[in-house]
Design an enzyme around this catalytic site. Structure first.
Site, PDB file in Angstrom:
ATOM      1  N   TYR A 150      -2.539  -7.544  34.090  1.00 32.38           N
ATOM      2  CA  TYR A 150      -1.765  -6.761  33.064  1.00 32.38           C
ATOM      3  C   TYR A 150      -1.931  -6.711  31.959  1.00 32.38           C
ATOM      4  CZ  TYR A 150       0.858  -1.802  32.175  1.00 32.38           C
ATOM      5  OH  TYR A 150       1.124  -1.096  31.950  1.00 32.38           O
ATOM      6  N   SER A 190       1.049  -1.060  26.468  1.00 36.26           N
ATOM      7  CA  SER A 190       2.597  -1.237  26.795  1.00 36.26           C
ATOM      8  C   SER A 190       2.638  -2.272  26.077  1.00 36.26           C
ATOM      9  CB  SER A 190       1.626  -1.610  28.184  1.00 36.26           C
ATOM     10  OG  SER A 190       3.386  -2.148  28.998  1.00 36.26           O
ATOM     11  N   ASP A 200      -9.807  12.949  35.640  1.00 36.22           N
ATOM     12  CA  ASP A 200      -8.772  11.948  36.234  1.00 36.22           C
ATOM     13  C   ASP A 200      -9.447  12.215  37.736  1.00 36.22           C
ATOM     14  OD1 ASP A 200      -6.491  11.134  37.871  1.00 36.22           O
ATOM     15  OD2 ASP A 200      -5.026  11.891  36.342  1.00 36.22           O
ATOM     16  N   SER A 203      -0.832  13.685  35.801  1.00 35.58           N
ATOM     17  CA  SER A 203       0.817  13.234  36.099  1.00 35.58           C
ATOM     18  C   SER A 203       0.871  11.892  34.786  1.00 35.58           C
ATOM     19  CB  SER A 203       0.215  12.291  37.437  1.00 35.58           C
ATOM     20  OG  SER A 203      -0.459  11.422  37.306  1.00 35.58           O
ATOM     21  N   THR A 234       8.418   7.661  35.343  1.00 39.86           N
ATOM     22  CA  THR A 234       6.784   8.144  35.972  1.00 39.86           C
ATOM     23  C   THR A 234       6.753   8.283  37.580  1.00 39.86           C
ATOM     24  OG1 THR A 234       5.467   6.090  35.926  1.00 39.86           O
ATOM     25  CG2 THR A 234       5.827   7.973  33.514  1.00 39.86           C
ATOM     26  N   ASP A 284     -13.461   8.677  37.416  1.00 40.80           N
ATOM     27  CA  ASP A 284     -13.173   7.335  37.015  1.00 40.80           C
ATOM     28  C   ASP A 284     -13.799   6.602  35.972  1.00 40.80           C
ATOM     29  OD1 ASP A 284     -13.649   4.491  37.835  1.00 40.80           O
ATOM     30  OD2 ASP A 284     -14.984   4.424  39.089  1.00 40.80           O
TER      31      ASP A 284
END
Length: 258
Positions: A162, A149, A36, A15, A197, A57
């Protein structure tokens, strides 16, 4: 690098950004292994692009091994995209001064295990398999793109885990690229900004929420699309002179504290 008659593996490929990368790789002639946890979406996408779904995983080394070896058994594995990841938001300390209110150490470790250690595990295994390939006319055996990111640089309040995980992905880009150079394998990293997303679907009034978020972007004042992000990923895979680089794809945003 030409991806025709090769295989590619995309973690988190069922996705969002990963799925857009899967479709782009398939258009370029690769048989894509969609690694996935989401079997329903992954199998549907695999059927769409004539690829393969592998339930993986990224904290499970054996599952990664099975996926990369499956890819190599079909055709030379020449591309890998590490898109699997999770988010987490929690302040380092609570408001009541109690240790029980401090950031969950278990959550911190889980985010790092998936986003950083999982990315490295897939990278090391995919690169090992790529190193067995016959080099192309330019001496290349493969290319890898990892997803970080903008939080690696502009982490917001509550993003310690994160940002640490994505900062680690950024930090290992150059040394891994240097390690892999002798094998003719390139590695780059993309640092997405605010990308539209399914992660936003769980918010109340998601379209209004995304429109408000988009006002923080320098220009254009909107969230980026998965296809726009995938376009950069594919450029880094196929452009022979892109190596050891971290590229922000973020519309010029610099994230505020909150």
């Amino acid at each position: 690098m030409d991806l025709t008659n090769s295989t590619a593996i995309v973690t988190g490929g069922a996705s969002g950004i990963g799925a857009a990368c899967v479709r782009g790789l398939a258009v370029r002639g690769a048989t894509v292994v969609i690694a996935d946890l989401q079997a329903d979406k992954g199998e549907a996408l695999a059927e769409e692009v004539k690829g393969i779904f592998a339930q993986v995983d990224v904290t499970n080394t054996e599952q990664i091994t099975a996926a990369v070896e499956q890819a190599a058994s079909i055709a030379p594995l020449r591309a890998c995209v590490n898109s699997a990841g999770i988010g987490w938001a929690q302040r380092t300390i609570g408001k009541d001064g109690l240790l029980d209110s401090a950031h969950s150490l278990e959550a911190f470790a889980k985010v790092v295990a998936i986003n950083l250690i999982g990315t490295f595990d897939v990278t090391r295994q995919a690169a090992t398999v790529m190193s067995r390939n016959e080099p192309d006319a330019k001496g290349q055996r493969g290319a890898i793109v990892n997803l970080a990111s903008v939080a690696a640089f502009d982490g917001q309040i509550g993003q310690a885990s994160y940002s640490a995980s994505k900062g680690g992905v950024v930090g290992m880009t150059l040394p891994i690229a240097r390690d892999l150079a002798a094998a003719g394998i390139r590695l780059n990293t993309v640092a997405p900004g605010l990308i539209d997303t399914p992660i936003y679907d769980g918010f109340p009034n998601p379209e209004e929420f995304k429109a408000n978020l988009g006002q923080n972007v320098l220009f254009p004042r909107r969230l980026g699309s998965a296809d726009e992000l995938a376009s950069m990923v594919l450029e880094l895979l196929t452009n022979d002179y892109m190596n050891a680089e971290v590229v922000r794809v973020d519309g010029g945003i610099r994230m505020p504290p909150k």
